[in-house]
Design a protein around this motif. Sequence first.
Motif, PDB file in Angstrom:
ATOM      1  N   LYS A   1      62.383  32.968  43.655  1.00 41.30           N
ATOM      2  CA  LYS A   1      61.750  32.842  42.343  1.00 41.30           C
ATOM      3  C   LYS A   1      62.572  31.924  41.437  1.00 41.30           C
ATOM      4  CE  LYS A   1      58.476  34.384  39.556  1.00 41.30           C
ATOM      5  NZ  LYS A   1      57.026  34.244  39.845  1.00 41.30           N
ATOM      6  N   ILE A   2      63.889  32.055  41.491  1.00 45.66           N
ATOM      7  CA  ILE A   2      64.769  31.184  40.701  1.00 45.66           C
ATOM      8  C   ILE A   2      64.586  29.737  41.122  1.00 45.66           C
ATOM      9  CG2 ILE A   2      67.189  30.588  40.269  1.00 45.66           C
ATOM     10  CD1 ILE A   2      67.828  33.592  40.488  1.00 45.66           C
ATOM     11  N   GLN A   3      64.513  29.514  42.433  1.00 44.70           N
ATOM     12  CA  GLN A   3      64.311  28.155  42.959  1.00 44.70           C
ATOM     13  C   GLN A   3      62.980  27.580  42.463  1.00 44.70           C
ATOM     14  OE1 GLN A   3      66.463  26.219  45.234  1.00 44.70           O
ATOM     15  NE2 GLN A   3      65.073  24.742  44.329  1.00 44.70           N
ATOM     16  N   GLU A   4      61.957  28.418  42.448  1.00 46.62           N
ATOM     17  CA  GLU A   4      60.635  27.971  42.027  1.00 46.62           C
ATOM     18  C   GLU A   4      60.579  27.656  40.538  1.00 46.62           C
ATOM     19  OE1 GLU A   4      56.184  29.916  41.468  1.00 46.62           O
ATOM     20  OE2 GLU A   4      57.652  30.931  42.744  1.00 46.62           O
ATOM     21  N   VAL A   5      61.173  28.519  39.711  1.00 46.15           N
ATOM     22  CA  VAL A   5      61.037  28.408  38.265  1.00 46.15           C
ATOM     23  C   VAL A   5      61.974  27.353  37.673  1.00 46.15           C
ATOM     24  CG1 VAL A   5      61.311  29.639  36.083  1.00 46.15           C
ATOM     25  CG2 VAL A   5      60.231  30.767  38.025  1.00 46.15           C
ATOM     26  N   TYR A   6      63.207  27.271  38.206  1.00 46.18           N
ATOM     27  CA  TYR A   6      64.223  26.440  37.569  1.00 46.18           C
ATOM     28  C   TYR A   6      64.556  25.164  38.335  1.00 46.18           C
ATOM     29  CZ  TYR A   6      64.978  30.743  34.964  1.00 46.18           C
ATOM     30  OH  TYR A   6      64.800  31.860  34.182  1.00 46.18           O
ATOM     31  N   SER A   7      63.750  24.803  39.327  1.00 45.83           N
ATOM     32  CA  SER A   7      64.090  23.641  40.138  1.00 45.83           C
ATOM     33  C   SER A   7      63.818  22.325  39.451  1.00 45.83           C
ATOM     34  CB  SER A   7      63.312  23.682  41.460  1.00 45.83           C
ATOM     35  OG  SER A   7      61.911  23.697  41.205  1.00 45.83           O
ATOM     36  N   ASP A   8      62.970  22.313  38.394  1.00 42.74           N
ATOM     37  CA  ASP A   8      62.640  21.037  37.735  1.00 42.74           C
ATOM     38  C   ASP A   8      63.767  20.557  36.842  1.00 42.74           C
ATOM     39  OD1 ASP A   8      62.278  23.179  36.006  1.00 42.74           O
ATOM     40  OD2 ASP A   8      60.763  22.103  34.822  1.00 42.74           O
TER      41      ASP A   8
ATOM     42  N   THR B   1      69.533  29.653  50.809  1.00 39.54           N
ATOM     43  CA  THR B   1      70.022  28.473  50.111  1.00 39.54           C
ATOM     44  C   THR B   1      69.384  28.385  48.731  1.00 39.54           C
ATOM     45  OG1 THR B   1      68.278  27.076  51.062  1.00 39.54           O
ATOM     46  CG2 THR B   1      70.384  27.201  52.250  1.00 39.54           C
ATOM     47  N   LEU B   2      70.101  27.769  47.829  1.00 32.00           N
ATOM     48  CA  LEU B   2      69.608  27.529  46.472  1.00 32.00           C
ATOM     49  C   LEU B   2      69.979  26.100  46.103  1.00 32.00           C
ATOM     50  CD1 LEU B   2      68.279  28.782  43.943  1.00 32.00           C
ATOM     51  CD2 LEU B   2      70.578  29.384  43.159  1.00 32.00           C
TER      52      LEU B   2
ATOM     53  N   SER C   1      66.611  38.312  47.929  1.00 31.92           N
ATOM     54  CA  SER C   1      66.097  37.091  48.546  1.00 31.92           C
ATOM     55  C   SER C   1      64.870  36.570  47.803  1.00 31.92           C
ATOM     56  CB  SER C   1      65.741  37.355  50.013  1.00 31.92           C
ATOM     57  OG  SER C   1      66.869  37.817  50.725  1.00 31.92           O
ATOM     58  N   SER C   2      63.962  37.487  47.451  1.00 21.23           N
ATOM     59  CA  SER C   2      62.755  37.062  46.742  1.00 21.23           C
ATOM     60  C   SER C   2      63.075  36.590  45.333  1.00 21.23           C
ATOM     61  CB  SER C   2      61.734  38.201  46.710  1.00 21.23           C
ATOM     62  OG  SER C   2      62.298  39.374  46.167  1.00 21.23           O
ATOM     63  N   ALA C   3      64.086  37.200  44.691  1.00 24.49           N
ATOM     64  CA  ALA C   3      64.491  36.751  43.361  1.00 24.49           C
ATOM     65  C   ALA C   3      65.111  35.362  43.433  1.00 24.49           C
ATOM     66  CB  ALA C   3      65.483  37.743  42.752  1.00 24.49           C
ATOM     67  N   LEU C   4      65.860  35.096  44.508  1.00 26.61           N
ATOM     68  CA  LEU C   4      66.459  33.770  44.690  1.00 26.61           C
ATOM     69  C   LEU C   4      65.367  32.712  44.869  1.00 26.61           C
ATOM     70  CD1 LEU C   4      69.465  32.838  44.857  1.00 26.61           C
ATOM     71  CD2 LEU C   4      69.128  32.649  47.315  1.00 26.61           C
TER      72      LEU C   4
ATOM     73  N   ILE D   1      68.152  42.222  34.959  1.00 24.99           N
ATOM     74  CA  ILE D   1      67.211  41.285  34.345  1.00 24.99           C
ATOM     75  C   ILE D   1      66.259  40.746  35.409  1.00 24.99           C
ATOM     76  CG2 ILE D   1      68.798  40.582  32.506  1.00 24.99           C
ATOM     77  CD1 ILE D   1      69.297  38.006  34.029  1.00 24.99           C
ATOM     78  N   VAL D   2      65.170  40.156  34.943  1.00 33.90           N
ATOM     79  CA  VAL D   2      64.180  39.550  35.832  1.00 33.90           C
ATOM     80  C   VAL D   2      64.549  38.078  36.041  1.00 33.90           C
ATOM     81  CG1 VAL D   2      61.726  39.038  36.119  1.00 33.90           C
ATOM     82  CG2 VAL D   2      62.437  41.163  35.021  1.00 33.90           C
ATOM     83  N   ALA D   3      64.208  37.537  37.195  1.00 30.73           N
ATOM     84  CA  ALA D   3      64.595  36.166  37.553  1.00 30.73           C
ATOM     85  C   ALA D   3      64.081  35.135  36.555  1.00 30.73           C
ATOM     86  CB  ALA D   3      64.092  35.837  38.957  1.00 30.73           C
ATOM     87  N   THR D   4      62.960  35.415  35.909  1.00 30.02           N
ATOM     88  CA  THR D   4      62.399  34.462  34.946  1.00 30.02           C
ATOM     89  C   THR D   4      63.070  34.549  33.579  1.00 30.02           C
ATOM     90  OG1 THR D   4      60.659  36.081  34.447  1.00 30.02           O
ATOM     91  CG2 THR D   4      60.142  34.366  36.071  1.00 30.02           C
TER      92      THR D   4
END
Length: 210
Positions: free
Chosen positions: A203-210, A18-19, A198-201, A178-181
């Motif tokens: 990472k996206i959730q962590e970096v862009y969730s704000d 999920t994202l 899965s790990s990139a997803l 490209i890299v997730a960041t």
Amino acid sequence: MLDCVVQNWQGEEVGKATLDLRVAKEENAAHIVHRALVRQLTNARQGTASSKTRSEVRGGGRKPWRQKGTGRARAGSIRSPLWRGGGVIFGPKPREFNLKMNRKERRLALRTALASRAEDLIVVEDFVEQLPRPKTKDLLQAISRWGIESDSKILLILPQKEEMVYLSARNLSTLKLIVATNLNVCDLLWAKKIVTTSSALAKIQEVYSD
């Protein structure tokens, strides 16, 4: 919230992912994504084009012929913009093309662009160990097993740069890695299919969730 099916290297369904990202309202989504896209493309311009005015072109200090009596039009310099080899009128000069956009708006546009590609998003298990050596053919076969046509424009998102994946993918003109960041609106809209691990997803959730 986006619910995605996770596939393995063989193209078999092995789980769910999920994202959950905050996106723009439907009535504003297209506008803010368009603004972010225009900003990115505009800021990529170098702005180094330059032409010389008549004062910058070498030569032309002597009057070509006398003012009167020749029957010709009067001329004061061979570097006049009317002459071949002369200066340029209103030609380009180095300039800045930068457009500004608030950081919160940029990130909102990025999340909105990613969410809009939900139907084209394919999530796979981390496959770095499947490529112990650079092999473009193996990567192409895996892409085909994931249900993607080989001639499609593909954006591959990884959690960090993996040397073997990079070496396997760099010879494919229709695949961009490209890299997730480093997500950007232009690449998200350019690709016909978006592949992420899965790990990139996560990472996206962590970096862009704000």
